[in-house]
Design a protein around this motif. Structure first.
Motif, PDB file in Angstrom:
ATOM      1  N   VAL A   1     -42.688  22.365 -38.189  1.00  0.00           N
ATOM      2  CA  VAL A   1     -43.200  23.334 -39.335  1.00  0.00           C
ATOM      3  C   VAL A   1     -44.555  24.166 -39.113  1.00  0.00           C
ATOM      4  CG1 VAL A   1     -43.348  23.763 -41.767  1.00  0.00           C
ATOM      5  CG2 VAL A   1     -41.916  22.130 -41.190  1.00  0.00           C
ATOM      6  N   ALA A   2     -45.278  22.921 -38.419  1.00  0.00           N
ATOM      7  CA  ALA A   2     -46.750  23.189 -38.218  1.00  0.00           C
ATOM      8  C   ALA A   2     -46.634  24.428 -37.287  1.00  0.00           C
ATOM      9  CB  ALA A   2     -47.297  22.060 -37.403  1.00  0.00           C
ATOM     10  N   ALA A   3     -45.663  24.230 -35.878  1.00  0.00           N
ATOM     11  CA  ALA A   3     -45.332  25.714 -35.085  1.00  0.00           C
ATOM     12  C   ALA A   3     -45.261  26.592 -35.649  1.00  0.00           C
ATOM     13  CB  ALA A   3     -45.088  24.953 -33.723  1.00  0.00           C
ATOM     14  N   VAL A   4     -44.204  26.875 -37.009  1.00  0.00           N
ATOM     15  CA  VAL A   4     -44.203  27.903 -37.222  1.00  0.00           C
ATOM     16  C   VAL A   4     -45.342  28.599 -38.421  1.00  0.00           C
ATOM     17  CG1 VAL A   4     -42.989  29.061 -39.539  1.00  0.00           C
ATOM     18  CG2 VAL A   4     -41.277  27.310 -37.585  1.00  0.00           C
ATOM     19  N   VAL A   5     -46.335  27.487 -38.966  1.00  0.00           N
ATOM     20  CA  VAL A   5     -46.908  28.241 -39.455  1.00  0.00           C
ATOM     21  C   VAL A   5     -48.237  28.376 -38.498  1.00  0.00           C
ATOM     22  CG1 VAL A   5     -48.869  27.174 -41.156  1.00  0.00           C
ATOM     23  CG2 VAL A   5     -46.503  26.225 -41.625  1.00  0.00           C
TER      24      VAL A   5
ATOM     25  N   ALA B   1     -42.561  27.661 -44.790  1.00  0.00           N
ATOM     26  CA  ALA B   1     -42.569  27.914 -43.122  1.00  0.00           C
ATOM     27  C   ALA B   1     -40.681  26.932 -43.252  1.00  0.00           C
ATOM     28  CB  ALA B   1     -43.752  27.046 -42.284  1.00  0.00           C
ATOM     29  N   ALA B   2     -41.598  25.522 -43.968  1.00  0.00           N
ATOM     30  CA  ALA B   2     -39.961  24.519 -43.427  1.00  0.00           C
ATOM     31  C   ALA B   2     -38.698  25.597 -43.827  1.00  0.00           C
ATOM     32  CB  ALA B   2     -40.342  23.609 -44.860  1.00  0.00           C
TER      33      ALA B   2
ATOM     34  N   LEU C   1     -37.698  28.086 -41.262  1.00  0.00           N
ATOM     35  CA  LEU C   1     -37.383  26.904 -39.950  1.00  0.00           C
ATOM     36  C   LEU C   1     -36.180  26.346 -40.980  1.00  0.00           C
ATOM     37  CD1 LEU C   1     -37.330  25.743 -37.505  1.00  0.00           C
ATOM     38  CD2 LEU C   1     -39.039  24.019 -38.684  1.00  0.00           C
ATOM     39  N   ARG C   2     -35.531  26.363 -41.274  1.00  0.00           N
ATOM     40  CA  ARG C   2     -34.180  25.405 -42.443  1.00  0.00           C
ATOM     41  C   ARG C   2     -32.675  26.432 -42.113  1.00  0.00           C
ATOM     42  NH1 ARG C   2     -37.208  22.358 -45.903  1.00  0.00           N
ATOM     43  NH2 ARG C   2     -36.871  23.959 -47.206  1.00  0.00           N
ATOM     44  N   ARG C   3     -33.325  27.541 -42.712  1.00  0.00           N
ATOM     45  CA  ARG C   3     -32.883  28.613 -41.834  1.00  0.00           C
ATOM     46  C   ARG C   3     -32.242  29.306 -41.055  1.00  0.00           C
ATOM     47  NH1 ARG C   3     -35.484  30.638 -47.113  1.00  0.00           N
ATOM     48  NH2 ARG C   3     -37.011  31.909 -45.861  1.00  0.00           N
ATOM     49  N   ARG C   4     -33.756  29.578 -39.763  1.00  0.00           N
ATOM     50  CA  ARG C   4     -33.278  29.897 -38.526  1.00  0.00           C
ATOM     51  C   ARG C   4     -32.383  28.907 -38.287  1.00  0.00           C
ATOM     52  NH1 ARG C   4     -32.292  34.824 -39.423  1.00  0.00           N
ATOM     53  NH2 ARG C   4     -32.761  34.837 -37.717  1.00  0.00           N
ATOM     54  N   PHE C   5     -32.866  27.497 -38.401  1.00  0.00           N
ATOM     55  CA  PHE C   5     -32.449  26.861 -37.794  1.00  0.00           C
ATOM     56  C   PHE C   5     -30.636  26.457 -37.924  1.00  0.00           C
ATOM     57  CE2 PHE C   5     -31.348  21.864 -37.094  1.00  0.00           C
ATOM     58  CZ  PHE C   5     -32.282  21.450 -35.896  1.00  0.00           C
ATOM     59  N   GLU C   6     -30.095  26.662 -38.565  1.00  0.00           N
ATOM     60  CA  GLU C   6     -28.608  26.630 -39.433  1.00  0.00           C
ATOM     61  C   GLU C   6     -28.293  28.007 -38.800  1.00  0.00           C
ATOM     62  OE1 GLU C   6     -29.591  26.120 -43.843  1.00  0.00           O
ATOM     63  OE2 GLU C   6     -29.591  24.045 -43.504  1.00  0.00           O
ATOM     64  N   HIS C   7     -29.343  29.230 -38.975  1.00  0.00           N
ATOM     65  CA  HIS C   7     -28.400  30.499 -38.734  1.00  0.00           C
ATOM     66  C   HIS C   7     -28.644  30.311 -36.850  1.00  0.00           C
ATOM     67  CE1 HIS C   7     -27.812  34.388 -38.791  1.00  0.00           C
ATOM     68  NE2 HIS C   7     -28.459  35.128 -37.392  1.00  0.00           N
ATOM     69  N   GLY C   8     -29.047  29.481 -36.316  1.00  0.00           N
ATOM     70  CA  GLY C   8     -28.890  29.769 -34.601  1.00  0.00           C
ATOM     71  C   GLY C   8     -27.989  28.767 -34.123  1.00  0.00           C
ATOM     72  N   ARG C   9     -27.759  27.800 -35.365  1.00  0.00           N
ATOM     73  CA  ARG C   9     -26.895  26.731 -34.567  1.00  0.00           C
ATOM     74  C   ARG C   9     -27.961  25.970 -34.064  1.00  0.00           C
ATOM     75  NH1 ARG C   9     -23.466  31.360 -33.809  1.00  0.00           N
ATOM     76  NH2 ARG C   9     -22.110  31.046 -35.380  1.00  0.00           N
ATOM     77  N   CYS C  10     -28.767  25.414 -33.625  1.00  0.00           N
ATOM     78  CA  CYS C  10     -29.520  24.865 -32.956  1.00  0.00           C
ATOM     79  C   CYS C  10     -29.888  23.248 -33.249  1.00  0.00           C
ATOM     80  CB  CYS C  10     -31.084  24.777 -34.213  1.00  0.00           C
ATOM     81  SG  CYS C  10     -31.831  26.567 -34.040  1.00  0.00           S
TER      82      CYS C  10
ATOM     83  N   THR D   1     -36.103  18.921 -35.579  1.00  0.00           N
ATOM     84  CA  THR D   1     -37.191  19.243 -35.994  1.00  0.00           C
ATOM     85  C   THR D   1     -37.124  18.473 -37.831  1.00  0.00           C
ATOM     86  OG1 THR D   1     -37.181  21.361 -37.478  1.00  0.00           O
ATOM     87  CG2 THR D   1     -35.671  21.212 -37.862  1.00  0.00           C
ATOM     88  N   ASP D   2     -38.576  18.525 -38.255  1.00  0.00           N
ATOM     89  CA  ASP D   2     -39.288  17.985 -39.134  1.00  0.00           C
ATOM     90  C   ASP D   2     -39.321  19.465 -40.788  1.00  0.00           C
ATOM     91  OD1 ASP D   2     -40.824  20.098 -38.649  1.00  0.00           O
ATOM     92  OD2 ASP D   2     -42.480  18.639 -38.893  1.00  0.00           O
TER      93      ASP D   2
END
Length: 122
Positions: free
Chosen positions: A78-82, A99-100, A103-112, A118-119
């Motif tokens: 999350v710190a990197a996104v911030v 930011a978290a 990141l959660r939305r993109r994490f789930e959308h991008g099948r990460c 991630t934190d």
């Protein structure tokens, strides 16, 4: 005293477009640009903020995937996104929870989940 036809045509070519522009301006006054509304400006700023946070999350995920070694998971924080949102889009003090969430939305959308860690869920 007669009128020269080229002078008449020249005058008409000069006057008619001007009259047309004036008529158009009178008919469409206020329609091209809406007056300033604070609520509309706030809504636009909020949408842009959310969109830029998601773009920052995408950039961080892509960068982490490139940096990860063969067989290693990409570590996305999350710190990197911030930091990316502040550096790239000029925001001062991006909230960690925003930011978290991005990141959660993109994490789930991008099948990460298959290749990333991630934190954002903690």
């Amino acid at each position: 005293m007669g009128w020269d036809t080229s002078a008449v045509v020249g005058a008409l070519l000069l006057v008619l477009p001007a009259v047309g522009l004036i008529a158009f301006g009178l008919l469409h006054k206020g329609r091209a640009a809406r007056p300033f509304a604070a609520s509309r400006a706030r809504a636009f700023a909020q949408r842009e903020y959310a969109r830029n946070l998601q773009r920052s999350a995408d950039l961080v995920i892509a960068s982490a995937r490139r940096a990860a070694g063969e067989g290693e998971p990409a570590i996305v924080t999350v710190a990197a996104v911030v930091r990316t949102a502040e550096e790239r889009y000029g925001y001062d003090g991006v909230e960690r929870r925003h930011a978290a969430a991005a990141l959660r939305r993109r994490f789930e959308h991008g099948r990460c989940a298959a290749d990333c860690v991630t934190d954002a869920y903690g």
